[in-house]
Scaffold this motif. Structure first.
Motif, PDB file in Angstrom:
ATOM      1  N   ILE A 150      -9.365  42.615  18.617  1.00 11.65           N
ATOM      2  CA  ILE A 150      -8.601  43.549  17.783  1.00 11.65           C
ATOM      3  C   ILE A 150      -7.350  44.020  18.517  1.00 11.65           C
ATOM      4  O   ILE A 150      -6.254  44.088  17.934  1.00 11.65           O
ATOM      5  CB  ILE A 150      -9.484  44.740  17.379  1.00 11.65           C
ATOM      6  CG1 ILE A 150     -10.627  44.275  16.460  1.00 11.65           C
ATOM      7  CG2 ILE A 150      -8.650  45.822  16.685  1.00 11.65           C
ATOM      8  CD1 ILE A 150     -11.639  45.351  16.131  1.00 11.65           C
ATOM      9  N   ASP A 151      -7.500  44.338  19.791  1.00 12.96           N
ATOM     10  CA  ASP A 151      -6.340  44.793  20.576  1.00 12.96           C
ATOM     11  C   ASP A 151      -5.277  43.704  20.641  1.00 12.96           C
ATOM     12  O   ASP A 151      -4.072  43.974  20.525  1.00 12.96           O
ATOM     13  CB  ASP A 151      -6.780  45.183  21.987  1.00 12.96           C
ATOM     14  CG  ASP A 151      -7.697  46.405  21.994  1.00 12.96           C
ATOM     15  OD1 ASP A 151      -7.690  47.137  20.982  1.00 12.96           O
ATOM     16  OD2 ASP A 151      -8.408  46.603  22.997  1.00 12.96           O
ATOM     17  N   SER A 152      -5.700  42.467  20.838  1.00 13.08           N
ATOM     18  CA  SER A 152      -4.764  41.348  20.907  1.00 13.08           C
ATOM     19  C   SER A 152      -4.042  41.161  19.581  1.00 13.08           C
ATOM     20  O   SER A 152      -2.826  40.904  19.541  1.00 13.08           O
ATOM     21  CB  SER A 152      -5.515  40.076  21.290  1.00 13.08           C
ATOM     22  OG  SER A 152      -4.645  38.964  21.309  1.00 13.08           O
ATOM     23  N   LEU A 153      -4.778  41.304  18.481  1.00 17.06           N
ATOM     24  CA  LEU A 153      -4.166  41.186  17.154  1.00 17.06           C
ATOM     25  C   LEU A 153      -3.162  42.311  16.920  1.00 17.06           C
ATOM     26  O   LEU A 153      -2.111  42.103  16.306  1.00 17.06           O
ATOM     27  CB  LEU A 153      -5.252  41.217  16.070  1.00 17.06           C
ATOM     28  CG  LEU A 153      -6.111  39.956  15.947  1.00 17.06           C
ATOM     29  CD1 LEU A 153      -7.330  40.243  15.072  1.00 17.06           C
ATOM     30  CD2 LEU A 153      -5.298  38.802  15.352  1.00 17.06           C
ATOM     31  N   GLY A 154      -3.510  43.503  17.403  1.00 21.13           N
ATOM     32  CA  GLY A 154      -2.596  44.630  17.259  1.00 21.13           C
ATOM     33  C   GLY A 154      -1.269  44.374  17.962  1.00 21.13           C
ATOM     34  O   GLY A 154      -0.189  44.693  17.432  1.00 21.13           O
ATOM     35  N   LYS A 155      -1.340  43.798  19.155  1.00 20.36           N
ATOM     36  CA  LYS A 155      -0.115  43.468  19.883  1.00 20.36           C
ATOM     37  C   LYS A 155       0.682  42.398  19.134  1.00 20.36           C
ATOM     38  O   LYS A 155       1.912  42.447  19.052  1.00 20.36           O
ATOM     39  CB  LYS A 155      -0.471  42.972  21.282  1.00 20.36           C
ATOM     40  CG  LYS A 155      -1.064  44.044  22.188  1.00 20.36           C
ATOM     41  CD  LYS A 155      -1.471  43.459  23.539  1.00 20.36           C
ATOM     42  CE  LYS A 155      -2.116  44.534  24.419  1.00 20.36           C
ATOM     43  NZ  LYS A 155      -2.557  43.972  25.730  1.00 20.36           N
ATOM     44  N   ARG A 156      -0.052  41.423  18.593  1.00 20.84           N
ATOM     45  CA  ARG A 156       0.603  40.363  17.826  1.00 20.84           C
ATOM     46  C   ARG A 156       1.318  40.941  16.601  1.00 20.84           C
ATOM     47  O   ARG A 156       2.444  40.555  16.291  1.00 20.84           O
ATOM     48  CB  ARG A 156      -0.445  39.335  17.390  1.00 20.84           C
ATOM     49  CG  ARG A 156       0.031  38.272  16.415  1.00 20.84           C
ATOM     50  CD  ARG A 156       1.032  37.347  17.040  1.00 20.84           C
ATOM     51  NE  ARG A 156       1.409  36.278  16.131  1.00 20.84           N
ATOM     52  CZ  ARG A 156       2.557  35.626  16.197  1.00 20.84           C
ATOM     53  NH1 ARG A 156       3.447  35.919  17.137  1.00 20.84           N
ATOM     54  NH2 ARG A 156       2.825  34.643  15.350  1.00 20.84           N
ATOM     55  N   LEU A 157       0.671  41.889  15.931  1.00 23.55           N
ATOM     56  CA  LEU A 157       1.260  42.505  14.745  1.00 23.55           C
ATOM     57  C   LEU A 157       2.540  43.261  15.105  1.00 23.55           C
ATOM     58  O   LEU A 157       3.558  43.159  14.403  1.00 23.55           O
ATOM     59  CB  LEU A 157       0.243  43.447  14.095  1.00 23.55           C
ATOM     60  CG  LEU A 157       0.713  44.196  12.843  1.00 23.55           C
ATOM     61  CD1 LEU A 157       1.091  43.212  11.742  1.00 23.55           C
ATOM     62  CD2 LEU A 157      -0.381  45.139  12.360  1.00 23.55           C
ATOM     63  N   LYS A 158       2.507  44.020  16.199  1.00 26.12           N
ATOM     64  CA  LYS A 158       3.690  44.774  16.617  1.00 26.12           C
ATOM     65  C   LYS A 158       4.851  43.835  16.923  1.00 26.12           C
ATOM     66  O   LYS A 158       6.005  44.111  16.584  1.00 26.12           O
ATOM     67  CB  LYS A 158       3.358  45.621  17.844  1.00 26.12           C
ATOM     68  CG  LYS A 158       2.497  46.835  17.537  1.00 26.12           C
ATOM     69  CD  LYS A 158       2.250  47.655  18.807  1.00 26.12           C
ATOM     70  CE  LYS A 158       1.383  48.880  18.500  1.00 26.12           C
ATOM     71  NZ  LYS A 158       1.122  49.686  19.721  1.00 26.12           N
ATOM     72  N   GLN A 159       4.516  42.706  17.556  1.00 27.02           N
ATOM     73  CA  GLN A 159       5.559  41.743  17.892  1.00 27.02           C
ATOM     74  C   GLN A 159       6.189  41.156  16.633  1.00 27.02           C
ATOM     75  O   GLN A 159       7.412  41.044  16.512  1.00 27.02           O
ATOM     76  CB  GLN A 159       4.967  40.626  18.754  1.00 27.02           C
ATOM     77  CG  GLN A 159       5.973  39.570  19.191  1.00 27.02           C
ATOM     78  CD  GLN A 159       7.054  40.151  20.087  1.00 27.02           C
ATOM     79  OE1 GLN A 159       6.759  40.891  21.017  1.00 27.02           O
ATOM     80  NE2 GLN A 159       8.313  39.831  19.805  1.00 27.02           N
TER      81      GLN A 159
END
Length: 667
Positions: free
Chosen positions: A77-86
């Motif tokens: 989930i944390d990795s996806l969150g970073k991907r979304l912000k990018q």
């Protein structure tokens, strides 16, 4: 030792389950096998050691494994969150689809925390290898949200669904039906068993894995099994969800969930709505549309006269009658109801032998049977319904259609309709000698005698006719079907009960609330097109509309009726004429002579107006009316019947489910 044996059995069972579902990666399956082997080895080792220590050691290891899984899942989930912000920071239009997919994956993973089975399925969805999702299985979805003011929506749902499942077009599609019913809990009442019984009555197994019954439906997005099925759904039907339910959790939850499936599949899911009786099906699912319309192919239809926008006909199906009314009445499940119908107040003496066909034939020779299905209503609405009903029954008693009968027998489901005895004594006509009310648990029935001396001779052709009211016995669906097949008149307050009356070729006795006015107005317009203007059928329904406006002291029905008349008259007129018509509302309301009495009482003027209305309706109920009504019914069954339209509706929906290019997920 027993604890270890139980744990080993649980692990073995889990392995078999995961094998069947094919949702667990092979390496994880191997790890689980190794863990089972370790348990078996440990069991042999601890035979000479303390039996209490082994479960504690294993429990500790399992807890460590669980914590490791949770950490891994949170990392995703944390990795996806970073991907979304990018993606969002790049502000590239081509990223929009990817942003949507990342948001969907985060949402699903948040909801499925702790559910490894579901999370493993998500891993398969969002991995590069879609082979585990490839399948020839295809689904078609049927949904409905059942309101708390009755179960007519449920009746429409099961009847339309069964009609669709019976079409050649569906049978040849090879699709498996899914059913989602929400609204199972209303006002503290659990209606799950009612829903199941309705499905079962149409040959649908309510305990199947393809049936979901719940309060709203939000738990669907947490189920790997249902996500997989919805991902493989090719088309959907929403049936009889009322248009004012569009903002409830049902429409949001199901709508958003289907939209997510559309995005993940990169493939449209055709969504056809076949709604409750209504004038404007396009208003339906405004909230749903906000979440879906960029991806949809949607068809909005309505159950109703096809002279309205998107109306495709009424749900009409004449029952197959293998028995005469005298034979059918003997087959009632409710033998207590049968006993009261045939013996009335004499039933105190126990009956030791079955009733005979000769006895039921004698009943029909003297009695006019009227079954009435009415909703359980508030006290205010009950008073309105009772005033309407007793006025109409008095009209029938004085009409040409009651000639030769000794009594009218009215069977209604809610007992509350007849709590106000004063109301009936004030509305006696000269042709009714007495009203007797029967209800469950009574020691003896209550009889109200007409104090009018004219009753000794009567007026017109029907002297000294009695009315019997059986209230609160609540016949089941089968018994109501039998009563309808034995009657000439039928009472109704909802869309479904109205259609049952029309299906059985009965003359309607209607409680018409303000939201039902358009349905009756459409029927009146249709009869004028068919029979000419004026005609006896149109005059009868127009009188029922005015009666409904008269008895509703809230004035809501009257206002809606007046506005409908003004809109009809202003159709195709210039703005000046429309403005002039709009100024006549107050004058028209006065002409309707709306009741001024408090809810439980009637003043002399109101009584006079109701009696006058009763006489008007009575004069319309003639043998000529019956002939004209038969012409209307035959035309409705033949030319304005939704059942006849279902094959073309199904074909149009399934045709939209066949895109030229199929893309993601091997579906």
């Amino acid at each position: 030792m027993q604890n270890l044996e139980a744990l080993r059995n649980i692990l073995r069972s889990r392995i078999e389950q995961l094998k069947k579902q094919l949702t667990l990666k092979q390496e994880e399956l191997d790890d689980l096998k190794k863990l089972t082997e370790r348990v078996t080895s440990h069991q042999a080792k601890v035979q000479t050691e303390s039996p209490q220590s082994a479960p504690l050691i294993l429990s500790s290891k399992l807890e460590t494994s669980r914590e490791s899984d949770e950490k891994k899942r949170q990392g995703q989930i944390d990795s996806l969150g970073k991907r979304l912000k990018q993606l969002e920071s790049d502000r590239v239009p081509s990223n929009e689809d990817e942003i949507e997919k990342v948001k969907i994956e985060i949402d699903f993973r948040e909801k499925m925390k702790g559910n490894e089975e579901a999370l493993n399925f998500l891993d398969a969805i969002f991995s590069d290898d879609k082979s585990k999702l490839a399948s020839d299985q295809k689904y078609i979805l049927f949904t409905c949200n059942v309101r708390g003011d009755g179960i007519g929506d449920l009746g429409h749902f099961v009847d339309v669904t069964k009609g669709i499942l019976e079409t050649k077009e569906f049978r040849e599609s090879g699709m498996t039906p899914l059913f989602i019913l929400t609204g199972s809990h209303v006002g503290g009442q659990d209606r799950t068993e009612i829903f199941k019984a309705a499905l079962r009555s149409r040959g649908i197994d309510p305990d199947s894995n393809n049936v979901h019954i719940s309060r709203f439906g939000e738990e669907l997005s947490k189920s790997a099994e249902w996500l997989e099925k919805l991902l493989k759904t090719q088309a959907a039907f929403n049936i009889s969800t009322p248009d004012n339910d569009m903002n409830l959790d049902f429409s949001r939850e199901i709508g958003i969930l289907l939209r997510k499936m559309v995005i993940l599949k990169n493939q449209t899911i055709p969504f056809t709505t076949i709604l409750e009786h209504g004038e404007n099906a396009l208003k339906v699912y405004r909230d749903f549309g906000k979440n879906y319309n960029d991806y949809e192919k949607k068809v909005s239809l309505a159950i109703g006269m096809d002279i309205i926008p998107h109306g495709r006909g009424l749900l009409l199906r004449r029952p197959e009658r293998k028995l005469t009314p005298a034979e059918a009445l003997l087959s009632l499940d409710n033998k207590g109801l049968l006993d009261i119908l045939l013996r009335g107040e004499k039933r105190e003496t126990p009956r030791t032998t079955p009733y005979t066909k000769e006895e039921t034939e004698a009943f029909f020779k003297k009695s006019l049977l009227i079954p009435g299905y009415f909703q359980d209503l508030s006290s205010a609405t009950t008073s309105i319904a009772a005033r309407t009903l007793i006025t109409t029954v008095n009209s029938i008693a004085s009409s040409e259609l009651a000639v030769g009968k000794d009594e009218i027998v009215l069977v209604v489901n809610p007992q509350s309709l007849f709590n106000n005895k004063k109301l009936y004594s004030e509305l006696f006509t000269d042709n009714v000698s007495e009203i007797t009310i029967y209800s469950p648990g009574q020691e003896k029935p209550e009889t109200i005698v007409n104090p009018n001396p004219k009753i000794e001779t009567g007026t017109g052709t029907n002297p000294r006719l009695k009315i019997k009211i059986l209230a609160g016995f609540r016949p089941n669906d089968r018994d109501f079907d039998i009563l309808h097949q034995c009657a000439h008149f039928g009472g109704a307050s909802g869309d479904k009960s109205f259609e049952q009356i029309l299906s059985n070729d009965l003359i309607p006795m209607l409680q018409i609330r303000e939201w039902k006015i358009p349905i009756i107005k459409h029927l009146i317009e249709h009869t004028k097109n068919l029979l000419g203007d004026p005609n006896a059928v149109a005059l009868y329904f127009e009188a029922l509309l005015r009666l409904s406006a008269l008895v509703d002291e809230s004035h809501n029905t009257a206002r809606k009726l007046v506005m409908a008349e003004i809109l009809d008259e202003g159709r195709n007129q210039n703005s000046e004429t429309k403005s002039r018509l709009a100024k006549t509302v107050g004058e028209r309301l006065k002409k309707l002579k709306i009741m001024s009495s408090p809810i439980d009482t009637l003043n002399k003027e109101d009584i006079a107006n109701l009696r006058s209305m009763s006489q008007e309706i009575s004069g319309l109920l003639t043998n000529e009316f019956k002939k004209q009504w038969k012409v209307v019914l035959d035309d409705l069954h033949r030319n304005h019947n939704l059942y006849n339209e279902l094959p073309s509706i199904v074909k149009a929906t399934l045709d939209m489910a066949q895109p030229k290019e199929r893309q993601a997920y091997g579906l």
